[in-house]
Design a protein around this motif. Structure first.
Motif: not given
Length: 224
Positions: A77, A81-82, A85-86
């Motif tokens: 995690e 990057t975001e 992660k999504k």
């Protein structure tokens, strides 16, 4: 005079009705005991047990894959990057939903196990019901109760027990007819276990479980 005749006529009808009711014969059988004696029923239960175990292993494998996916995400995690992660979170969520949907499809209300049980046991049940009907006609019984059903029978006189006659009709009567029916693995389909916090709803679990074995009482004697 007419009034007296009317009263006498009414009393006559009541007496005849009462006599007719008294003349009616009734009896009971133990359908669980009868089916427990049938090889076809034992074979059906064995097949259901095997299917249940196979399906449960498949679900456990899916849950292990889900757990592995989640642990990998936790370990990586901080490096993601975001958007990454999504994407990972969506994958985990979909995997979890798919696993629960499959579990419900197999063991839920009217799921695959429920339908398979009906498919395998209905022919046996039909055989038993047909034999009961034949015995009822031969013995001129107006009512036949099922001792192993939901009907609570606080006391039963063995003289009214027609279980052995049904077994004879099915060609299953034997010298050990007074022995207690063998129950256990023949009557039971193991209810799949689910990890804590991931249990299926109560109504779904009931639909996927096998009928609970009830204590069996054998007749003390058989009528001639």
């Amino acid at each position: 005079m007419k009034k007296i005749l009317s009263i006498l006529a009414a009393l006559s009808v009541l007496v005849c009705t009462a006599q007719s009711a008294v003349a009616q014969k009734f009896g009971y059988v133990d359908s669980e005991y009868i089916m427990g004696k049938m090889p076809a029923y034992a074979q059906a239960q064995t097949e259901l047990n095997n299917l249940s175990q196979t399906w449960q292993k498949e679900i456990e494998t899916q849950k292990k894959d889900l757990d592995k996916l989640y642990r990998t995400y936790q370990a990586e995690e901080v490096l993601l990057t975001e958007p990454m992660k999504k994407k990972r979170q969506d994958e985990i969520l979909k995997k979890e939903q798919d696993t629960k949907a499959y579990q419900n499809k197999i063991f839920g209300y009217e799921g695959q196990l429920f339908k398979k049980r009906q498919e395998l046991t209905k022919p046996v049940q039909d055989q038993v019901f047909e034999a009961i009907e034949k015995v009822a006609k031969k013995k001129q019984l107006a009512i036949v109760f099922d001792k192993s059903g939901d009907l609570t029978m606080l006391y039963t006189n063995p003289v009214h027990d027609y279980t052995e006659f049904v077994l004879e009709e099915l060609g299953l009567a034997s010298e050990d007819r007074n022995q207690t029916a063998q129950k256990g693995s023949v009557k039971t389909v193991t209810t799949p276990k689910t990890p804590a916090g991931d249990a299926i709803p109560a109504d779904e679990e009931k639909a996927g479980a096998a009928p609970t074995s009830r204590p069996s009482a054998r007749p003390a004697s058989r009528k001639n």
